[in-house]
Scaffold this active site. Structure first.
Site, PDB file in Angstrom:
ATOM      1  N   LYS A 128     -21.808   1.557 -11.502  1.00 57.78           N
ATOM      2  CA  LYS A 128     -22.708   2.490 -10.811  1.00 57.78           C
ATOM      3  C   LYS A 128     -21.950   3.736 -10.380  1.00 57.78           C
ATOM      4  CE  LYS A 128     -20.930   1.486  -6.670  1.00 57.78           C
ATOM      5  NZ  LYS A 128     -20.404   2.371  -5.612  1.00 57.78           N
ATOM      6  N   GLU A 172     -13.621   6.541  -7.610  1.00 56.47           N
ATOM      7  CA  GLU A 172     -13.568   5.404  -8.523  1.00 56.47           C
ATOM      8  C   GLU A 172     -14.327   5.657  -9.821  1.00 56.47           C
ATOM      9  OE1 GLU A 172     -11.564   3.132  -8.097  1.00 56.47           O
ATOM     10  OE2 GLU A 172     -11.339   2.585  -5.988  1.00 56.47           O
ATOM     11  N   THR A 187      -6.338  -0.665   4.987  1.00 54.79           N
ATOM     12  CA  THR A 187      -6.836  -0.013   6.199  1.00 54.79           C
ATOM     13  C   THR A 187      -7.502   1.319   5.887  1.00 54.79           C
ATOM     14  OG1 THR A 187      -4.609   0.869   6.584  1.00 54.79           O
ATOM     15  CG2 THR A 187      -5.220  -1.130   7.796  1.00 54.79           C
ATOM     16  N   GLY A 241     -11.260   3.210   4.883  1.00 54.45           N
ATOM     17  CA  GLY A 241     -12.516   3.151   5.610  1.00 54.45           C
ATOM     18  C   GLY A 241     -13.209   1.810   5.492  1.00 54.45           C
TER      19      GLY A 241
END
Length: 337
Positions: free
Chosen positions: A190, A280, A8, A10
């Site tokens: 990326k 990340e 839960t 975004g």
């Protein structure tokens, strides 16, 4: 269609809302009872999606058992929780139920494997896995801004089921791809380049610098991807250059925001604390660096990022090192004269 969304944050909420908009019966799961109670009471995640109201038709629970009856299960948990969540899920979900992973990264605890591999291993190979990835900010998807994405899988049927579930004719277009290797690697790596692009912005460098960083960054991502079995053309698509552009150029990007702080003098740990959510790119840099070393693939930008984030090298010194690498052609060309 019954869809069970795990996570839960975004992105998990944005996708649950999209699926609900598309007419599916949607349940959202959270690990934390406190968060479940808050979402029931407030019907929004004000920190991650301010002003976005979660429809009453979306059930919110801490009970994972409902995934057993789902036609489609979506994993929208942070990268560090993918393996443990998949292991719990394997005890609940019957064989052949399609598992859609929307997280981007690599599993450092299991030899830097892709998340689809982690999930498939946890499910003993009995469930087809789809990677749903591309240039997608949760903040925009939750508000119905037109978006395109890729559903990649080794199973055509699973990719097309995912495409049918998520796609609509107003704001969300889904393409399919058989190249799950390239799509996952593009989505994971990326974040390394986006973090570096943020550092460039934080240092006050210009558009020239960032364009060069993005372009050469994508080149080395594709180089590693092809070595691992991906298709070169995948990196020119939505999960490659598309995701790279949106992550490097938007303030929605946690990776870019963290990079800006590092460029202005913060440590990596200070920057991540300031951003207040998972960055990340920090973890992807470690994974990318070690995977490139294992595969014998040259990734100078990833190496420079690793030196800055994990070795304490000043960003300016890393830039100087990149600029002073030996001369070479842009591509491996054969000259006629």
């Amino acid at each position: 269609m019954k869809v069970f969304v795990l996570g839960t944050g975004g992105w998990g909420i944005a996708l649950a809302m999209l699926l609900h908009q598309n007419g599916h019966e949607v349940t959202s799961w959270t690990y934390l009872q406190e968060e479940c109670d808050l979402l029931h009471r407030e019907r929004c995640n004000e920190k991650l999606l301010p002003g976005v109201v979660i429809p009453e038709g979306i059930e919110i629970t801490t009970d994972m058992s409902g995934a057993a009856k789902a036609d489609l299960v979506v994993l929208a948990v942070p990268s560090f929780a993918v393996a443990s969540t998949a292991e719990r899920l394997a005890k609940i979900v019957p064989p052949h139920t399609v598992i859609v992973n929307v997280g981007k990264g690599l599993d450092s605890k299991h030899g830097y494997c892709r998340f689809s591999e982690t999930i498939s291993n946890a499910m003993n190979g009995s469930n087809p896995v789809v990677a749903l990835t591309g240039p997608t900010h949760a903040e925009e998807v939750a508000r119905g801004i037109p978006t395109a994405i890729v559903a990649a899988s080794e199973s055509r049927a699973a990719a097309e089921l995912t495409q049918a579930a998520f796609m609509n004719d107003t704001n969300f277009r889904v393409y399919t791809s058989s190249d799950i290797i390239g799509c996952e690697l593009g989505g994971a790596f990326k974040n390394i380049i986006a973090l570096g692009a943020g550092i460039s912005d934080g240092l006050g460098l210009g558009d020239n610098s960032k364009a060069a960083f993005m372009t050469r960054g994508l080149t080395e991502i594709a180089r590693l991807g092809v070595k691992l079995g991906a298709k070169q053309e995948t990196f020119a698509g939505l999960s490659g250059v598309g995701d790279l552009i949106v992550t490097c150029c938007s303030m929605h990007s946690r990776n870019r925001r963290a990079g800006i702080l590092i460029g202005k003098g913060a440590t990596a740990q200070e920057a991540m604390k300031e951003v207040g959510a998972t960055v990340e790119g920090y973890y992807a840099t470690e994974a990318g660096y070690h995977l490139a070393q294992q595969q014998g693939v040259s990734m100078p930008i990833t190496e420079a990022m690793y030196a800055v984030l994990y070795g304490g090298m000043p960003a300016q010194e890393a830039i100087k090192h990149l600029l002073n690498r030996p001369r070479r052609g842009e591509h491996e060309e054969v000259w006629v004269h």
